[in-house]
Design an enzyme around this catalytic site. Structure first.
Site, PDB file in Angstrom:
ATOM      1  N   LYS A   1     -31.248  -5.807  -2.898  1.00 14.64           N
ATOM      2  CA  LYS A   1     -31.207  -4.936  -4.084  1.00 14.64           C
ATOM      3  C   LYS A   1     -32.519  -4.154  -4.231  1.00 14.64           C
ATOM      4  O   LYS A   1     -32.502  -2.945  -4.458  1.00 14.64           O
ATOM      5  CB  LYS A   1     -30.913  -5.742  -5.351  1.00 14.64           C
ATOM      6  CG  LYS A   1     -30.771  -4.834  -6.568  1.00 14.64           C
ATOM      7  CD  LYS A   1     -30.483  -5.566  -7.855  1.00 14.64           C
ATOM      8  CE  LYS A   1     -30.747  -4.641  -9.032  1.00 14.64           C
ATOM      9  NZ  LYS A   1     -30.772  -5.332 -10.315  1.00 14.64           N
TER      10      LYS A   1
ATOM     11  N   PHE B   1     -28.816  -9.289 -12.905  1.00 10.23           N
ATOM     12  CA  PHE B   1     -28.733  -9.514 -14.354  1.00 10.23           C
ATOM     13  C   PHE B   1     -27.980  -8.347 -14.977  1.00 10.23           C
ATOM     14  O   PHE B   1     -27.548  -7.419 -14.266  1.00 10.23           O
ATOM     15  CB  PHE B   1     -30.151  -9.615 -14.942  1.00 10.23           C
ATOM     16  CG  PHE B   1     -30.924  -8.310 -14.853  1.00 10.23           C
ATOM     17  CD1 PHE B   1     -31.494  -7.902 -13.665  1.00 10.23           C
ATOM     18  CD2 PHE B   1     -31.045  -7.468 -15.955  1.00 10.23           C
ATOM     19  CE1 PHE B   1     -32.190  -6.694 -13.577  1.00 10.23           C
ATOM     20  CE2 PHE B   1     -31.735  -6.264 -15.881  1.00 10.23           C
ATOM     21  CZ  PHE B   1     -32.307  -5.884 -14.685  1.00 10.23           C
TER      22      PHE B   1
ATOM     23  N   ASP C   1     -25.332  -5.632 -13.499  1.00  7.06           N
ATOM     24  CA  ASP C   1     -25.173  -5.734 -12.039  1.00  7.06           C
ATOM     25  C   ASP C   1     -23.750  -6.107 -11.593  1.00  7.06           C
ATOM     26  O   ASP C   1     -23.282  -5.588 -10.585  1.00  7.06           O
ATOM     27  CB  ASP C   1     -26.174  -6.744 -11.458  1.00  7.06           C
ATOM     28  CG  ASP C   1     -27.549  -6.130 -11.240  1.00  7.06           C
ATOM     29  OD1 ASP C   1     -27.626  -4.946 -10.875  1.00  7.06           O
ATOM     30  OD2 ASP C   1     -28.550  -6.837 -11.429  1.00  7.06           O
TER      31      ASP C   1
ATOM     32  N   ASP D   1     -38.788   2.060 -17.842  1.00  6.25           N
ATOM     33  CA  ASP D   1     -37.619   1.969 -18.701  1.00  6.25           C
ATOM     34  C   ASP D   1     -36.418   2.249 -17.820  1.00  6.25           C
ATOM     35  O   ASP D   1     -36.506   3.052 -16.886  1.00  6.25           O
ATOM     36  CB  ASP D   1     -37.700   2.970 -19.860  1.00  6.25           C
ATOM     37  CG  ASP D   1     -36.720   2.596 -20.961  1.00  6.25           C
ATOM     38  OD1 ASP D   1     -36.772   1.446 -21.444  1.00  6.25           O
ATOM     39  OD2 ASP D   1     -35.878   3.433 -21.324  1.00  6.25           O
ATOM     40  N   SER D   2     -35.319   1.566 -18.105  1.00  4.14           N
ATOM     41  CA  SER D   2     -34.171   1.705 -17.211  1.00  4.14           C
ATOM     42  C   SER D   2     -32.883   1.450 -17.962  1.00  4.14           C
ATOM     43  O   SER D   2     -32.893   0.967 -19.096  1.00  4.14           O
ATOM     44  CB  SER D   2     -34.308   0.711 -16.054  1.00  4.14           C
ATOM     45  OG  SER D   2     -34.406  -0.602 -16.560  1.00  4.14           O
TER      46      SER D   2
HETATM   47  P1  IMP Z   1     -35.410  -2.461 -19.601  1.00  4.66           P
HETATM   48  O1  IMP Z   1     -35.816  -1.315 -18.751  1.00  4.66           O
HETATM   49  O2  IMP Z   1     -35.998  -3.758 -19.153  1.00  4.66           O
HETATM   50  O3  IMP Z   1     -35.550  -2.171 -21.060  1.00  4.66           O
HETATM   51  O4  IMP Z   1     -33.858  -2.682 -19.326  1.00  4.66           O
HETATM   52  C1  IMP Z   1     -32.875  -1.918 -19.913  1.00  4.66           C
HETATM   53  C2  IMP Z   1     -31.497  -2.490 -19.734  1.00  4.66           C
HETATM   54  O5  IMP Z   1     -30.820  -1.721 -18.744  1.00  4.66           O
HETATM   55  C3  IMP Z   1     -31.402  -3.919 -19.231  1.00  4.66           C
HETATM   56  O6  IMP Z   1     -31.464  -4.825 -20.295  1.00  4.66           O
HETATM   57  C4  IMP Z   1     -30.032  -3.902 -18.597  1.00  4.66           C
HETATM   58  O7  IMP Z   1     -29.048  -3.946 -19.587  1.00  4.66           O
HETATM   59  C5  IMP Z   1     -29.973  -2.516 -17.982  1.00  4.66           C
HETATM   60  N1  IMP Z   1     -30.458  -2.522 -16.606  1.00  4.66           N
HETATM   61  C6  IMP Z   1     -31.581  -1.904 -16.133  1.00  4.66           C
HETATM   62  N2  IMP Z   1     -31.742  -2.132 -14.823  1.00  4.66           N
HETATM   63  C7  IMP Z   1     -30.723  -2.925 -14.458  1.00  4.66           C
HETATM   64  C8  IMP Z   1     -30.370  -3.531 -13.220  1.00  4.66           C
HETATM   65  O8  IMP Z   1     -31.036  -3.414 -12.190  1.00  4.66           O
HETATM   66  N3  IMP Z   1     -29.259  -4.297 -13.247  1.00  4.66           N
HETATM   67  C9  IMP Z   1     -28.507  -4.495 -14.346  1.00  4.66           C
HETATM   68  N4  IMP Z   1     -28.787  -3.969 -15.530  1.00  4.66           N
HETATM   69  C10 IMP Z   1     -29.894  -3.175 -15.585  1.00  4.66           C
END
Ligand code: IMP
Length: 203
Positions: free
Chosen positions: A177, A154, A157, A71-72
């Site tokens: 990256k 994406f 970024d 998760d991020s």
């Molecule tokens: P998930 O972890 O795929 O649910 O991502 C969570 C959201 O965090 C993504 O849809 C982006 O909005 C943002 N996000 C997470 N990592 C990145 C990244 O490396 N670049 C840009 N946005 C990010």
């Protein structure tokens, strides 16, 4: 050989994960490749909680496999950590990132220098067949840019400016990256933890 199921349907993530895990003696499957469907409600308060919610849901379906998930998101200090765990949902899932990014820049109008600090965070959760839980977490530090820049990557970024590199995250190639990103670092940490564990098991 052990099976690892990574709880994602995102092919870009799978490519990055395969590259990092290539020298571990494991077979790596996405949810789809494992023939599974899992989409639990991500109602945790932290990235780690959400990563474990996703991993637990798949562990319940395939207790014999090593299950991993991530998760991020982006946390902006001036906005008390927003959008944080709501990064994907912030302003609504259907709102474009061009709009989300423009709104973040607008909310930081008049804010200068280090007060614009922000970071991407990634949490990787892993659950082993015996229930052992492993967690790795890493960040990519930067500042909210005053204008979006770059076409790569994406999401947010184009607006995470990386002072050390003098450019935004979307101006880095995939390869550049992955070497410094929150997700790349957290995945490599998890790879190390698993390597130690599998080596201990083999002894
Ligand atoms: P998930 O972890 O795929 O649910 O991502 C969570 C959201 O965090 C993504 O849809 C982006 O909005 C943002 N996000 C997470 N990592 C990145 C990244 O490396 N670049 C840009 N946005 C990010």
């Amino acid at each position: 050989m052990r099976d690892i199921i990574f709880a994602t349907g995102n092919e870009n993530k799978m490519r990055e994960i395969r590259e990092i895990f290539e020298d571990l003696p494991v077979r790596l499957y996405s949810l789809k490749e494992a023939g599974l469907v899992s989409d639990p409600e991500e109602n945790g308060k932290t990235f780690a909680e959400n990563a474990f919610i996703k991993a637990e849901a798949v562990h319940a379906l395939r207790p014999d496999a090593i299950v991993m998930s991530d998760d991020s998101g982006l946390c902006v200090d001036y906005l008390n950590g927003e959008p944080g765990v709501y990064s994907a949902r912030w302003l609504g899932r259907d709102t474009s990132y061009a709009e989300k990014n423009a709104e973040l820049i607008r909310r930081l109008e008049g804010v200068e220098g280090e007060a614009r600090s922000a970071r991407f965070t990634a949490a990787i959760a892993c659950i082993l067949p015996d229930g052992t839980r492993l967690l790795s977490e890493a960040h990519m530090e930067g500042q909210i840019a005053k204008a979006p820049a770059g076409q790569n990557g994406f999401g947010y970024d184009p607006i995470l400016y990386l002072p050390e590199y003098g450019k935004c995250s979307a101006e880095l190639s995939d390869h550049e990256k992955n070497a410094i990103s929150h997700r790349g670092k957290a995945l490599r940490q998890m790879q190390e933890k698993l390597r130690d564990l599998l080596a201990a098991e083999a002894r």
